[in-house]
Design an enzyme around this catalytic site. Structure first.
Site, PDB file in Angstrom:
ATOM      1  N   ASP A   1      42.190  42.460  30.800  1.00 15.63           N
ATOM      2  CA  ASP A   1      40.789  42.762  31.090  1.00 15.63           C
ATOM      3  C   ASP A   1      40.596  43.549  32.387  1.00 15.63           C
ATOM      4  O   ASP A   1      39.730  44.409  32.467  1.00 15.63           O
ATOM      5  CB  ASP A   1      39.963  41.474  31.093  1.00 15.63           C
ATOM      6  CG  ASP A   1      39.745  40.950  29.678  1.00 15.63           C
ATOM      7  OD1 ASP A   1      39.626  41.794  28.751  1.00 15.63           O
ATOM      8  OD2 ASP A   1      39.703  39.733  29.479  1.00 15.63           O
TER       9      ASP A   1
ATOM     10  N   ARG B   1      34.463  44.627  26.961  1.00 13.58           N
ATOM     11  CA  ARG B   1      34.632  45.214  28.306  1.00 13.58           C
ATOM     12  C   ARG B   1      33.967  46.580  28.427  1.00 13.58           C
ATOM     13  O   ARG B   1      33.259  46.815  29.405  1.00 13.58           O
ATOM     14  CB  ARG B   1      36.117  45.275  28.705  1.00 13.58           C
ATOM     15  CG  ARG B   1      36.836  43.916  28.666  1.00 13.58           C
ATOM     16  CD  ARG B   1      36.038  42.803  29.277  1.00 13.58           C
ATOM     17  NE  ARG B   1      36.667  41.493  29.099  1.00 13.58           N
ATOM     18  CZ  ARG B   1      36.053  40.359  29.324  1.00 13.58           C
ATOM     19  NH1 ARG B   1      34.786  40.333  29.717  1.00 13.58           N
ATOM     20  NH2 ARG B   1      36.675  39.216  29.142  1.00 13.58           N
TER      21      ARG B   1
ATOM     22  N   ASP C   1      34.034  31.038  39.382  1.00 14.06           N
ATOM     23  CA  ASP C   1      34.745  32.112  40.086  1.00 14.06           C
ATOM     24  C   ASP C   1      33.834  33.254  40.509  1.00 14.06           C
ATOM     25  O   ASP C   1      33.876  33.693  41.657  1.00 14.06           O
ATOM     26  CB  ASP C   1      35.886  32.651  39.217  1.00 14.06           C
ATOM     27  CG  ASP C   1      36.931  31.576  38.953  1.00 14.06           C
ATOM     28  OD1 ASP C   1      37.542  31.107  39.923  1.00 14.06           O
ATOM     29  OD2 ASP C   1      37.110  31.195  37.786  1.00 14.06           O
TER      30      ASP C   1
ATOM     31  N   SER D   1      40.794  28.773  29.913  1.00 17.37           N
ATOM     32  CA  SER D   1      40.091  29.995  30.281  1.00 17.37           C
ATOM     33  C   SER D   1      39.477  30.544  29.000  1.00 17.37           C
ATOM     34  O   SER D   1      40.179  30.788  28.010  1.00 17.37           O
ATOM     35  CB  SER D   1      41.085  30.991  30.872  1.00 17.37           C
ATOM     36  OG  SER D   1      40.484  32.253  30.921  1.00 17.37           O
TER      37      SER D   1
HETATM   38  N1  ARG Z   1      44.033  38.042  25.188  1.00 17.83           N
HETATM   39  C1  ARG Z   1      42.769  38.567  24.794  1.00 17.83           C
HETATM   40  C2  ARG Z   1      42.627  40.017  25.169  1.00 17.83           C
HETATM   41  O1  ARG Z   1      43.316  40.481  26.024  1.00 17.83           O
HETATM   42  C3  ARG Z   1      41.609  37.757  25.280  1.00 17.83           C
HETATM   43  C4  ARG Z   1      41.464  37.578  26.770  1.00 17.83           C
HETATM   44  C5  ARG Z   1      40.225  36.831  27.030  1.00 17.83           C
HETATM   45  N2  ARG Z   1      40.255  35.966  28.127  1.00 17.83           N
HETATM   46  C6  ARG Z   1      40.331  34.625  28.089  1.00 17.83           C
HETATM   47  N3  ARG Z   1      39.997  34.026  29.178  1.00 17.83           N
HETATM   48  N4  ARG Z   1      40.695  33.935  27.064  1.00 17.83           N
HETATM   49  O2  ARG Z   1      41.825  40.706  24.572  1.00 17.83           O
END
Ligand code: ARG
Length: 401
Positions: free
Chosen positions: A124, A95, A14, A175
């Site tokens: 995110d 992040r 991506d 993912s």
């Molecule tokens: N749900 C978790 C959060 O918001 C992890 C998100 C991470 N992304 C993934 N592609 N699993 O912190």
């Protein structure tokens, strides 16, 4: 002068396609920034070269692994931070450090906009953009997947049409986001919340049904931070890595939850955080002997609020900073050793010692020679129950009328 956009680059399909996609949609030059937060996998030089091969005018790699461990994972450990009691904030804490490096790169390369690869449904995007707004209020944000209709199918077609140096055939149904603090896996088969995760989902942890012999480990802390493992000095990054390896081999730190996203969606996520969960368990047990009772009780609620703020993208907020100051103050005496056994998916503490402990053997013992005067207990209990007793007297009086 042509506008420049800094893109948070992972090396995956991506964000590789996003380089050219953003270029075509906006006419801007794209600078790819990859940040090492201990995610492992491909070398960062390989990732850098791929960004250039996909059309980035510059590709920049930031080694932030020690910074991430010291300034992001350690505060999370000191807070014993578990969102909804389960999730050690793996993605949420990465992040803000990535944002810091994106903003720095935007300054260095004269960019006006920062881009990231998140969708419009998750947490995110919020964490990236709130962070960017805070550290670079003049910078604009753009998310090609969300704002420029870059779907998976279009990404594959674009990569094939342009002959980009990225694989488009390898199908990963999940993912995944990972760093040294842990790994998060979602989507696909896991979206049916009755489906149990299959073994192939895991990477940081071995399957605990076939455990190796138990592994006993001693973790030494100074002011809430791990400083040695089995007597060997370690940095925070080394401590996390070593425990990822040892606790991971015992299947420690697997988490399967449906969590409340900031955007109002409940979503299923599988986490593995062997090092983080072993460290949080050990740290909490050391706090149990070194932090005074009222302070400890209050700290638990502070830690929970801290977790919510960080989950919700408020890493750089004033309240989070104030809570950090409180948490830091509680760590003054969190110094000592915790011994634990890693086995069968569990990390179980079986010994603790500290020069700053509040555990008083002479007060606690039931053997002869204890220093606790039991006769004081009667009067104490009388007064402790007085208020409720007076109120219950009134209940009886009023109900009796
Ligand atoms: N749900 C978790 C959060 O918001 C992890 C998100 C991470 N992304 C993934 N592609 N699993 O912190």
């Amino acid at each position: 002068m042509t506008e420049r956009i800094v893109l948070a680059y992972s090396g995956g399909l991506d964000t590789s396609v996003a380089i050219g996609w953003i270029g075509e949609a906006t006419g801007a030059e794209v600078i790819a920034v990859a940040v090492d937060v201990g995610q492992g996998g491909e070398s960062l030089e390989t990732i850098r070269q791929r960004a250039l091969g996909c059309g980035a005018v510059e590709a920049y790699v930031a080694d932030a692994s020690d910074e991430f461990a010291n300034e992001y994972c350690m505060p999370t450990l000191k807070a014993n931070a578990l969102y909804q009691g389960h999730y050690p904030l793996v993605s949420a804490i990465s992040r803000p450090v990535i944002v810091k490096h994106l903003v720095k790169a935007a300054r260095e390369f004269g960019a006006t906009t920062v881009a990231h690869g998140c969708t419009g449904k998750g947490n995110d995007q919020v964490r990236f953009e709130v962070g960017i707004q805070t550290l670079g209020p003049d910078l604009k944000c753009i998310a090609p997947v969300r704002d420029l209709a870059l779907t998976r199918d279009k990404a594959i077609a674009f990569a094939e049409e342009k002959g980009l140096p990225i694989e488009t055939t390898k199908k990963n149904p999940y993912s995944i986001d990972q760093n040294v603090w842990g790994r998060a896996v979602e989507t696909g088969y896991l979206e049916d919340i009755w489906n149990a995760p299959t073994k192939d989902i895991y990477d940081y942890t071995a399957t605990p049904e076939f455990p190796p012999a138990p592994d006993e480990v001693t973790i030494s802390f100074e002011a809430g931070v791990p400083v040695a493992i089995d007597g060997v000095k370690v940095t925070p990054l080394q401590a996390i890595k070593e425990l990822n390896r040892r606790a991971g081999a015992q299947g420690v730190g697997r988490i399967d939850v449906v969590e409340d996203r900031l955007v109002g969606i409940k979503s299923r996520e599988i986490y593995e955080a062997p090092g983080a969960m072993a460290l949080i368990t050990a740290h909490k047990h050391l706090e149990d002997i070194t932090v005074e009772r009222e302070q400890a009780r209050f700290k638990a609620t502070v830690g929970q609020r801290w977790s919510e703020l960080v989950y919700d993208g408020q890493w750089f907020s004033p309240l989070k900073r104030s809570l950090d100051a409180f948490i830091e103050d509680t760590q003054r005496y969190v110094t000592g050793d915790i011994r634990m056994v890693l086995h069968g998916g569990q990390a179980i503490v079986n010994g603790r010692r500290s020069d700053t402990s509040l555990y008083d053997f002479d007060l606690a013992t039931y053997d002869t020679g204890d220093t606790f005067d039991q006769s004081m207990a009667r009067g104490f209990i009388e007064l402790w129950g007085m208020s409720a007793k007076v109120a219950s007297g009134r209940d009886i009086r009023v109900a009796g009328k």
